[in-house]
Design a protein around this motif. Structure first.
Motif, short mmCIF file in Angstrom:
data_model
loop_
_atom_site.label_atom_id
_atom_site.label_comp_id
_atom_site.label_asym_id
_atom_site.label_seq_id
_atom_site.Cartn_x
_atom_site.Cartn_y
_atom_site.Cartn_z
N ARG A 244 0.83 -0.97 -0.10
CA ARG A 244 0.09 0.00 -0.09
C ARG A 244 0.76 1.28 0.01
O ARG A 244 1.95 1.32 0.58
CB ARG A 244 -0.98 0.05 1.14
CG ARG A 244 -2.02 -1.19 1.19
CD ARG A 244 -2.72 -1.15 2.48
NE ARG A 244 -2.06 -1.10 3.73
CZ ARG A 244 -2.68 -1.37 5.01
NH1 ARG A 244 -3.94 -1.30 5.09
NH2 ARG A 244 -1.83 -1.22 5.94
N VAL A 245 0.39 2.30 -0.64
CA VAL A 245 1.03 3.54 -0.64
C VAL A 245 0.17 4.78 -0.26
O VAL A 245 -0.99 4.56 -0.73
CB VAL A 245 1.82 3.72 -2.11
CG1 VAL A 245 2.88 2.81 -2.37
CG2 VAL A 245 0.87 3.89 -3.02
N ALA A 246 0.52 5.79 0.11
CA ALA A 246 -0.09 6.95 0.24
C ALA A 246 0.15 8.12 -0.76
O ALA A 246 1.53 8.59 -0.58
CB ALA A 246 -0.37 7.41 1.68
N LEU A 247 -0.85 8.41 -1.67
CA LEU A 247 -0.38 9.74 -2.30
C LEU A 247 -0.67 11.07 -1.81
O LEU A 247 -2.27 11.02 -1.62
CB LEU A 247 -0.95 9.40 -3.68
CG LEU A 247 -0.58 8.30 -4.59
CD1 LEU A 247 -1.44 8.17 -6.12
CD2 LEU A 247 0.91 8.03 -4.83
N THR A 248 -0.13 11.76 -1.12
CA THR A 248 -0.45 12.97 -0.38
C THR A 248 -0.19 14.49 -1.30
O THR A 248 0.68 14.62 -2.00
CB THR A 248 0.34 13.05 0.85
OG1 THR A 248 1.65 13.45 0.56
CG2 THR A 248 0.43 11.83 1.62
N PHE A 249 -1.22 15.14 -1.18
CA PHE A 249 -1.35 16.41 -1.93
C PHE A 249 -1.34 17.62 -1.18
O PHE A 249 -2.21 17.80 -0.39
CB PHE A 249 -2.72 16.31 -2.90
CG PHE A 249 -2.33 15.43 -4.04
CD1 PHE A 249 -2.11 15.94 -5.42
CD2 PHE A 249 -2.55 14.13 -4.14
CE1 PHE A 249 -2.02 14.84 -6.47
CE2 PHE A 249 -2.49 13.11 -5.00
CZ PHE A 249 -2.33 13.79 -6.20
N HIS A 250 -0.37 18.53 -1.45
CA HIS A 250 -0.43 19.80 -0.79
C HIS A 250 -1.62 20.64 -1.56
O HIS A 250 -1.64 20.80 -2.59
CB HIS A 250 0.52 20.82 -1.16
CG HIS A 250 2.12 19.93 -0.65
ND1 HIS A 250 2.96 20.65 0.17
CD2 HIS A 250 2.25 18.62 -0.84
CE1 HIS A 250 3.88 19.77 0.51
NE2 HIS A 250 3.40 18.55 0.00
N GLY A 251 -2.78 20.78 -0.69
CA GLY A 251 -3.98 21.53 -1.11
C GLY A 251 -3.90 23.12 -1.18
O GLY A 251 -4.08 23.64 -0.34
N ASN A 252 -3.75 23.50 -2.60
CA ASN A 252 -3.53 24.81 -2.97
C ASN A 252 -3.70 25.07 -4.41
O ASN A 252 -3.65 24.12 -5.00
CB ASN A 252 -2.10 25.55 -2.28
CG ASN A 252 -2.32 26.92 -2.04
OD1 ASN A 252 -3.09 27.76 -2.08
ND2 ASN A 252 -1.11 27.40 -1.73
N GLY A 253 -3.77 26.12 -5.05
CA GLY A 253 -3.71 26.45 -6.29
C GLY A 253 -5.28 26.54 -6.89
O GLY A 253 -6.29 26.24 -6.29
N ASP A 254 -5.40 26.15 -8.20
CA ASP A 254 -6.39 26.28 -8.98
C ASP A 254 -7.45 25.30 -8.76
O ASP A 254 -6.93 23.83 -8.71
CB ASP A 254 -6.06 25.86 -10.62
CG ASP A 254 -7.15 26.10 -11.37
OD1 ASP A 254 -8.37 26.57 -11.02
OD2 ASP A 254 -7.19 25.35 -12.48
N PRO A 255 -8.56 25.37 -8.10
CA PRO A 255 -9.44 24.43 -7.84
C PRO A 255 -9.95 23.33 -8.92
O PRO A 255 -10.26 22.45 -8.81
CB PRO A 255 -10.76 25.05 -7.29
CG PRO A 255 -10.79 26.61 -8.03
CD PRO A 255 -9.12 26.89 -8.13
N GLY A 256 -9.85 23.81 -10.23
CA GLY A 256 -9.98 22.90 -11.36
C GLY A 256 -9.11 21.92 -11.29
O GLY A 256 -9.64 20.45 -11.81
N THR A 257 -7.90 22.13 -11.00
CA THR A 257 -7.14 21.05 -11.07
C THR A 257 -7.16 20.03 -10.00
O THR A 257 -6.88 18.85 -10.23
CB THR A 257 -5.44 21.58 -11.19
OG1 THR A 257 -5.16 22.17 -10.32
CG2 THR A 257 -5.36 22.12 -12.47
N ALA A 258 -7.60 20.60 -9.05
CA ALA A 258 -7.80 19.69 -7.49
C ALA A 258 -8.99 18.56 -8.10
O ALA A 258 -8.85 17.69 -7.61
CB ALA A 258 -8.13 20.80 -6.61
N THR A 259 -9.87 19.39 -8.66
CA THR A 259 -11.25 18.54 -8.80
C THR A 259 -10.76 17.50 -10.09
O THR A 259 -11.27 16.20 -9.87
CB THR A 259 -12.21 19.49 -9.53
OG1 THR A 259 -12.66 20.39 -8.49
CG2 THR A 259 -13.39 18.79 -9.69
N ALA A 260 -9.85 17.98 -10.83
CA ALA A 260 -9.57 16.83 -11.90
C ALA A 260 -8.69 15.81 -11.40
O ALA A 260 -9.16 14.62 -11.58
CB ALA A 260 -8.82 17.56 -13.06
N LEU A 261 -8.03 15.98 -10.29
CA LEU A 261 -7.04 15.15 -9.90
C LEU A 261 -7.85 14.02 -9.03
O LEU A 261 -7.89 12.97 -8.79
CB LEU A 261 -5.92 15.79 -8.82
CG LEU A 261 -4.77 16.16 -9.63
CD1 LEU A 261 -3.98 17.27 -8.98
CD2 LEU A 261 -3.82 15.00 -10.27
#
Length: 250
Positions: free
Chosen positions: A65-82
């Motif tokens: 198992r692995v954890a993909l962790t994201f720094h939550g900042n920037g364009d909300p469109g790319t966040a939603t796409a990810l």
């Protein structure tokens, strides 16, 4: 007007009154939407993992198992796409949100949680928290925790220091004071914030990831959106499940 016509008018009028909602007996004409914070249970809070260090860089190496962790900042469109890409692959992410980002895009807090992902604290303004005075560093950690609590009923599952892979001893102590038993670090840095291109991100992550890895990635970068499908497909081919960080350590 015939009696039949009168009865039809009366029935129609009564139906309109019923549709508009009754004002008697304290009835509410328009109930709160399902997305109202008051209508939802609190989000999961921090957990203590006995036997684990205060700063966590990776999970058990014995499980695929692995954890993909994201720094939550920037364009909300790319966040939603990810988020959407991850969910289509059956993957679950961990998002460490910047408090000022949540101020600008408050709906994303629940969007992240509703997708089955972890949500945590990445300070209020994403400044160099390790270099701050005690009072300023505490304000950065507490400020983001307050935003998360207001939006979700919890201070979030994790804390990660801003602009540093690891917390200083002071920041580690302040995080515990706010309510985070562990500081979340990582053992694989995608370097996606340098915008090296999707192939470079894919090579970097897949060249270093292994059982228990915690991978650092970012919202707000088109290269990361482009790289994620190939990363997820190769993890799946290797039999590595992308899970939340809470699942990784559980």
């Amino acid at each position: 007007m015939t009696n039949t016509d009168r009865r039809a008018v009366l029935r129609a009028t009564a139906g309109l009154a019923f549709t508009a909602g009754c004002a008697t007996s304290g009835a509410v004409a328009h109930p709160p939407p399902a997305t109202s914070p008051a209508a939802r249970p609190p989000a999961p809070g921090p957990r203590r993992f006995p036997g684990r260090p205060a700063q966590l860089t990776h999970g058990p190496r014995t499980h695929p198992r692995v954890a993909l962790t994201f720094h939550g900042n920037g364009d909300p469109g790319t966040a939603t796409a990810l988020l959407r890409e991850a969910e289509e692959h059956g993957a679950r992410l961990t998002v460490l949100a910047v408090g000022s980002w949540l101020d600008e895009h408050p709906d994303l807090a629940r969007r992240i949680l509703d997708g089955g992902h972890d949500l945590g604290n990445h300070t209020l303004h994403h400044l160099g928290v390790n270099d701050m005075s005690e009072a300023d560093a505490l304000a950065e950690i507490e400020g983001c925790a307050d935003r998360l609590r207001k939006l979700t009923g919890s201070i979030g599952s994790w804390f990660r220091p801003s602009r540093a892979a690891r917390a200083s001893p002071l920041v580690e102590r302040l995080a515990r004071r706010v309510g985070y038993p562990h500081v979340l670090s990582y053992d694989v840095d995608s370097l996606d914030f340098t915008s090296p291109g999707a192939p470079a991100i894919t090579r970097k992550v897949l060249g270093e990831v292994r059982n228990g890895s915690v991978v650092s990635l970012h919202f707000g970068y088109a290269d990361t959106v482009a790289a994620l499908p190939a990363v997820l497909e190769e993890l799946d081919r290797r039999g590595l499940a992308a899970v939340t960080t809470t699942e990784l350590f559980s």
